[in-house]
Design a protein around this motif. Structure first.
Motif, mmCIF file in Angstrom:
data_model
loop_
_atom_site.group_PDB
_atom_site.id
_atom_site.type_symbol
_atom_site.label_atom_id
_atom_site.label_comp_id
_atom_site.label_asym_id
_atom_site.label_seq_id
_atom_site.Cartn_x
_atom_site.Cartn_y
_atom_site.Cartn_z
ATOM 1 N N ASP A 242 -17.423 -36.346 -0.373
ATOM 2 C CA ASP A 242 -17.829 -37.152 -1.558
ATOM 3 C C ASP A 242 -17.751 -36.073 -2.850
ATOM 4 N N LEU A 243 -16.439 -35.679 -2.933
ATOM 5 C CA LEU A 243 -16.016 -34.921 -3.967
ATOM 6 C C LEU A 243 -16.683 -33.576 -4.403
ATOM 7 N N ASP B 118 -25.109 -31.651 -5.929
ATOM 8 C CA ASP B 118 -26.239 -32.381 -5.568
ATOM 9 C C ASP B 118 -25.799 -32.549 -3.810
ATOM 10 N N GLU C 153 -23.752 -23.934 -8.086
ATOM 11 C CA GLU C 153 -24.619 -24.973 -8.727
ATOM 12 C C GLU C 153 -25.584 -25.303 -7.643
ATOM 13 N N THR D 40 -19.351 -24.811 -7.097
ATOM 14 C CA THR D 40 -19.877 -26.076 -6.611
ATOM 15 C C THR D 40 -21.248 -25.565 -5.873
ATOM 16 N N ARG E 58 -19.766 -32.689 -4.871
ATOM 17 C CA ARG E 58 -20.697 -32.637 -5.942
ATOM 18 C C ARG E 58 -21.902 -31.338 -5.269
#
Length: 260
Positions: A20-21, A25, A65, A62, A23
């Motif tokens: 899912d890319l 989160d 983060e 990523t 991300r």
């Protein structure tokens, strides 16, 4: 304190490459699921940013983060220096109270919907495991059945239960099913394995695991599916009963407060 080295099949299922890319989160959710399931313990050191980015198939930024999100949620702490890194935090204080409140506040229809999803995933997983299971599955799952029967306290019970179901999903050799199993275990496990009197019948659930295992090892796909569905229905019924009992207790408390 332990450092997580080469990933086990269970941890690999949780930390499978993202689709899912990548991300931040989504990365944080994967790691928090591993913590919730007890696949990494309090004080364990997470893999380095480079290792996590390679395993999850995302950029280092990523991962960085995601680790910041986990620090904000107080699920990890980062230490600097020679022996530094990111370390898991699983404070017990307040956890039981939060899960009881979550179970109380979930609508019955939400519990039913979660149960429907778990019914579909667990039944299909057990059927496919019976058809595709590797020859070395028996000792691993037998050990996990005994681990649940012998578990002392909610954390050990939740860990043994989750590992059994995820190991079964790995044996089904379906990456998507394994991911669904991980998510459902992370969502339902903390609600299911609350301390007594809210927790389920440990011996009964361990016996249901054994019945699933016997059917899987016999290559009985229909029997494995049926046993898994019986187990799932028992789990959902337990959660609904707990929800209704907690809702009644809150209503009684509110009435007492109003009368006082």
């Amino acid at each position: 304190m332990a450092t997580i080295g080469s990933a086990t099949p269970l941890l690999s299922a949780v930390l499978a490459p993202l689709t899912d890319l990548g991300r931040a989160d989504a990365v944080a959710r994967r790691i928090s699921e591993a913590i919730a399931l007890g696949l990494v313990a309090d004080g364990d050191q997470l893999p380095s940013e480079n290792d996590l980015s390679g395993q999850l198939g995302v950029a280092n930024g990523t991962v960085r983060e995601a680790l910041a999100l986990l620090r904000e949620a107080d699920l990890i702490e980062t230490r600097r220096g020679r022996n530094g890194g990111s370390f898991v935090r699983t404070p017990a204080e307040g956890s039981e109270r939060l899960q009881l409140a979550r179970l109380r506040d979930l609508a019955t229809v939400d519990l039913r919907d979660l149960g429907d999803e778990e019914l579909a995933v667990s039944g299909t997983t057990a059927r496919l495991a019976a058809e595709r299971a590797p020859t070395d599955l028996a000792p691993r799952l037998t050990r996990l059945v005994h681990d649940l029967r012998d578990a002392a306290g909610p954390a050990e019970q939740r860990r043994a239960d989750a590992r059994f179901h995820i190991e079964l999903a790995v044996a089904a050799q379906s990456v998507r099913l394994a991911r669904l199993a991980v998510r459902l275990q992370a969502e339902l496990g903390p609600l299911l394995w609350l301390p007594a009197p809210h927790g389920p019948d440990q011996e009964r659930f361990a016996e249901q695991h054994r019945e699933i295992l016997v059917a899987v090892l016999a290559g009985d796909a229909a029997g494995a599916r049926a046993a898994a569905e019986v187990h799932t229905v028992a789990c959902v019924h337990h959660l609904v009963r707990g929800h209704l009992r907690l809702a009644d207790e809150r209503l009684a408390d509110e009435r007492l407060t109003a009368d006082g």
